[in-house]
Design a protein around this motif. Structure first.
Motif, PDB file in Angstrom:
ATOM      1  N   PRO A   6      -0.241   1.344  -2.363  1.00 18.67           N
ATOM      2  CA  PRO A   6      -0.563   2.747  -2.083  1.00 18.67           C
ATOM      3  C   PRO A   6      -1.417   2.859  -0.829  1.00 18.67           C
ATOM      4  O   PRO A   6      -2.152   1.935  -0.483  1.00 18.67           O
ATOM      5  CB  PRO A   6      -1.342   3.181  -3.338  1.00 18.67           C
ATOM      6  CG  PRO A   6      -1.911   1.919  -3.879  1.00 18.67           C
ATOM      7  CD  PRO A   6      -0.905   0.841  -3.577  1.00 18.67           C
ATOM      8  N   LYS A   7      -1.306   3.995  -0.146  1.00 22.84           N
ATOM      9  CA  LYS A   7      -2.136   4.219   1.045  1.00 22.84           C
ATOM     10  C   LYS A   7      -3.618   4.212   0.686  1.00 22.84           C
ATOM     11  O   LYS A   7      -4.452   3.778   1.474  1.00 22.84           O
ATOM     12  CB  LYS A   7      -1.768   5.541   1.705  1.00 22.84           C
ATOM     13  CG  LYS A   7      -0.383   5.582   2.317  1.00 22.84           C
ATOM     14  CD  LYS A   7      -0.316   4.795   3.605  1.00 22.84           C
ATOM     15  CE  LYS A   7       1.027   5.002   4.286  1.00 22.84           C
ATOM     16  NZ  LYS A   7       1.177   4.155   5.485  1.00 22.84           N
ATOM     17  N   SER A   8      -3.931   4.685  -0.508  1.00 17.03           N
ATOM     18  CA  SER A   8      -5.306   4.644  -0.998  1.00 17.03           C
ATOM     19  C   SER A   8      -5.277   4.725  -2.512  1.00 17.03           C
ATOM     20  O   SER A   8      -4.264   5.128  -3.100  1.00 17.03           O
ATOM     21  CB  SER A   8      -6.146   5.788  -0.416  1.00 17.03           C
ATOM     22  OG  SER A   8      -5.644   7.028  -0.862  1.00 17.03           O
ATOM     23  N   SER A   9      -6.359   4.311  -3.142  1.00 17.89           N
ATOM     24  CA  SER A   9      -6.474   4.388  -4.598  1.00 17.89           C
ATOM     25  C   SER A   9      -7.933   4.174  -4.952  1.00 17.89           C
ATOM     26  O   SER A   9      -8.785   4.007  -4.067  1.00 17.89           O
ATOM     27  CB  SER A   9      -5.585   3.335  -5.278  1.00 17.89           C
ATOM     28  OG  SER A   9      -6.186   2.047  -5.208  1.00 17.89           O
ATOM     29  N   SER A  10      -8.223   4.135  -6.238  1.00 11.07           N
ATOM     30  CA  SER A  10      -9.594   3.900  -6.680  1.00 11.07           C
ATOM     31  C   SER A  10      -9.946   2.418  -6.704  1.00 11.07           C
ATOM     32  O   SER A  10     -11.096   2.052  -6.961  1.00 11.07           O
ATOM     33  CB  SER A  10      -9.801   4.495  -8.075  1.00 11.07           C
ATOM     34  OG  SER A  10      -8.989   3.823  -9.028  1.00 11.07           O
TER      35      SER A  10
ATOM     36  N   VAL B 174       3.502  -2.454 -10.456  1.00 11.68           N
ATOM     37  CA  VAL B 174       4.067  -3.800 -10.309  1.00 11.68           C
ATOM     38  C   VAL B 174       2.927  -4.811 -10.239  1.00 11.68           C
ATOM     39  O   VAL B 174       2.135  -4.778  -9.299  1.00 11.68           O
ATOM     40  CB  VAL B 174       4.932  -3.910  -9.031  1.00 11.68           C
ATOM     41  CG1 VAL B 174       5.468  -5.323  -8.859  1.00 11.68           C
ATOM     42  CG2 VAL B 174       6.071  -2.904  -9.067  1.00 11.68           C
ATOM     43  N   PRO B 175       2.819  -5.732 -11.199  1.00 10.39           N
ATOM     44  CA  PRO B 175       1.723  -6.705 -11.162  1.00 10.39           C
ATOM     45  C   PRO B 175       1.914  -7.743 -10.067  1.00 10.39           C
ATOM     46  O   PRO B 175       3.028  -8.190  -9.797  1.00 10.39           O
ATOM     47  CB  PRO B 175       1.769  -7.351 -12.549  1.00 10.39           C
ATOM     48  CG  PRO B 175       3.173  -7.163 -13.019  1.00 10.39           C
ATOM     49  CD  PRO B 175       3.650  -5.881 -12.412  1.00 10.39           C
TER      50      PRO B 175
ATOM     51  N   TRP C 208      -3.830  -7.765  -8.742  1.00 13.41           N
ATOM     52  CA  TRP C 208      -3.825  -6.330  -8.490  1.00 13.41           C
ATOM     53  C   TRP C 208      -2.411  -5.832  -8.742  1.00 13.41           C
ATOM     54  O   TRP C 208      -1.563  -6.580  -9.214  1.00 13.41           O
ATOM     55  CB  TRP C 208      -4.290  -6.017  -7.056  1.00 13.41           C
ATOM     56  CG  TRP C 208      -3.426  -6.615  -5.996  1.00 13.41           C
ATOM     57  CD1 TRP C 208      -2.259  -6.128  -5.484  1.00 13.41           C
ATOM     58  CD2 TRP C 208      -3.654  -7.862  -5.315  1.00 13.41           C
ATOM     59  NE1 TRP C 208      -1.742  -6.983  -4.545  1.00 13.41           N
ATOM     60  CE2 TRP C 208      -2.582  -8.061  -4.423  1.00 13.41           C
ATOM     61  CE3 TRP C 208      -4.661  -8.838  -5.394  1.00 13.41           C
ATOM     62  CZ2 TRP C 208      -2.494  -9.189  -3.612  1.00 13.41           C
ATOM     63  CZ3 TRP C 208      -4.565  -9.936  -4.578  1.00 13.41           C
ATOM     64  CH2 TRP C 208      -3.493 -10.111  -3.692  1.00 13.41           C
ATOM     65  N   TYR C 209      -2.169  -4.558  -8.415  1.00 15.30           N
ATOM     66  CA  TYR C 209      -0.863  -3.971  -8.686  1.00 15.30           C
ATOM     67  C   TYR C 209      -0.283  -3.313  -7.431  1.00 15.30           C
ATOM     68  O   TYR C 209      -1.011  -2.676  -6.658  1.00 15.30           O
ATOM     69  CB  TYR C 209      -0.966  -2.903  -9.778  1.00 15.30           C
ATOM     70  CG  TYR C 209      -1.305  -3.466 -11.138  1.00 15.30           C
ATOM     71  CD1 TYR C 209      -0.311  -3.815 -12.043  1.00 15.30           C
ATOM     72  CD2 TYR C 209      -2.638  -3.655 -11.516  1.00 15.30           C
ATOM     73  CE1 TYR C 209      -0.615  -4.343 -13.285  1.00 15.30           C
ATOM     74  CE2 TYR C 209      -2.953  -4.180 -12.769  1.00 15.30           C
ATOM     75  CZ  TYR C 209      -1.943  -4.520 -13.637  1.00 15.30           C
ATOM     76  OH  TYR C 209      -2.249  -5.040 -14.865  1.00 15.30           O
ATOM     77  N   GLY C 210       1.026  -3.474  -7.254  1.00 15.48           N
ATOM     78  CA  GLY C 210       1.771  -2.746  -6.233  1.00 15.48           C
ATOM     79  C   GLY C 210       2.440  -1.536  -6.847  1.00 15.48           C
ATOM     80  O   GLY C 210       2.390  -1.317  -8.069  1.00 15.48           O
ATOM     81  N   CYS C 211       3.079  -0.737  -6.003  1.00 11.05           N
ATOM     82  CA  CYS C 211       3.762   0.478  -6.455  1.00 11.05           C
ATOM     83  C   CYS C 211       5.177   0.162  -6.928  1.00 11.05           C
ATOM     84  O   CYS C 211       5.829  -0.732  -6.393  1.00 11.05           O
ATOM     85  CB  CYS C 211       3.848   1.486  -5.321  1.00 11.05           C
ATOM     86  SG  CYS C 211       2.256   1.974  -4.665  1.00 11.05           S
ATOM     87  N   LYS C 212       5.650   0.907  -7.891  1.00 11.07           N
ATOM     88  CA  LYS C 212       7.041   0.781  -8.329  1.00 11.07           C
ATOM     89  C   LYS C 212       7.955   1.401  -7.297  1.00 11.07           C
ATOM     90  O   LYS C 212       7.571   2.369  -6.630  1.00 11.07           O
ATOM     91  CB  LYS C 212       7.244   1.489  -9.665  1.00 11.07           C
ATOM     92  CG  LYS C 212       6.875   0.603 -10.853  1.00 11.07           C
ATOM     93  CD  LYS C 212       7.320   1.230 -12.146  1.00 11.07           C
ATOM     94  CE  LYS C 212       7.059   0.266 -13.293  1.00 11.07           C
ATOM     95  NZ  LYS C 212       7.430   0.870 -14.602  1.00 11.07           N
TER      96      LYS C 212
END
Length: 201
Positions: free
Chosen positions: A103-107, A151-152, A197-201
């Motif tokens: 993601p471009k940004s997240s928490s 996505v892990p 961490w996780y990626g985007c689906k």
């Protein structure tokens, strides 16, 4: 893209997902050639298309994450910066393609650190601060983890590498979306360290 590898596109031939690694060409284009496609979400509709250039989908909310490998040091390197990727490829690193989308940004930021010979990536501020306290350089936020945990990214440690040693100190960790790659490395002695961490689906 190598022969026999597959990608999926929407009805406008924009990339919606991919099953293997891309060969890189320019900032937003794939190399000319024939690519196997699946239209939309219909698994029964497939075919191929030949084109001069195919522009990747416009990623307004995600970042393409590049993966490279240094055959001399054994280090895998990951970056959101296309220019950094190109500089390393020009310096002799092997480009292994787009590994995931962030993601471009997240928490949840993913911090990037450098020992002088090895890179490390972590969402843990405590781990970051510990590495800085023993001499690693804090290179800031490299990218972000997906809050939706789409996505892990599995993390493995190579016990044959001692990052604090004067030699044999690079390539201590690998990160991958592939459970098969994770399991294969564990089978040959790497230590499984869970999800980084996780990626985007």
């Amino acid at each position: 893209m190598r022969a026999g590898q597959h990608a999926m596109f929407d009805e406008n031939y924009h990339v919606i997902s991919y099953e293997s690694r891309w060969h890189y060409h320019d900032d937003n284009f794939l190399k000319a050639g024939t690519y196997y496609i699946r239209v939309g979400d219909n698994a029964g509709v497939s075919g191929h298309i030949t084109f001069s250039f195919l522009r990747l989908a416009s990623y307004e909310n995600v970042t393409l994450m590049h993966r490279m490998y240094n055959m001399r040091s054994g280090e895998h390197f990951y970056t959101a910066r296309a220019e950094e990727m190109k500089n390393l490829v020009n310096a002799g690193w092997e480009y292994e393609g787009i590994a995931w989308t962030a993601p471009k940004s997240s928490s949840v930021p993913v911090y990037r650190l450098y020992s002088g010979t090895d890179h490390h990536y972590t969402t843990s501020a405590q781990e970051r601060d510990h590495l800085v306290s023993v001499g690693w350089s804090d290179e800031g936020v490299g990218w972000y983890s997906d809050d939706a945990k789409g996505v892990p990214l599995y993390r493995q440690f190579n016990p044959n590498v001692n990052p604090s040693a004067s030699t044999n100190n690079s390539g201590s960790h690998n990160y991958t979306t592939s459970k098969d790659e994770n399991n294969q490395l564990v089978s040959v002695g790497w230590q499984e360290e869970g999800i980084g961490w996780y990626g985007c689906k």
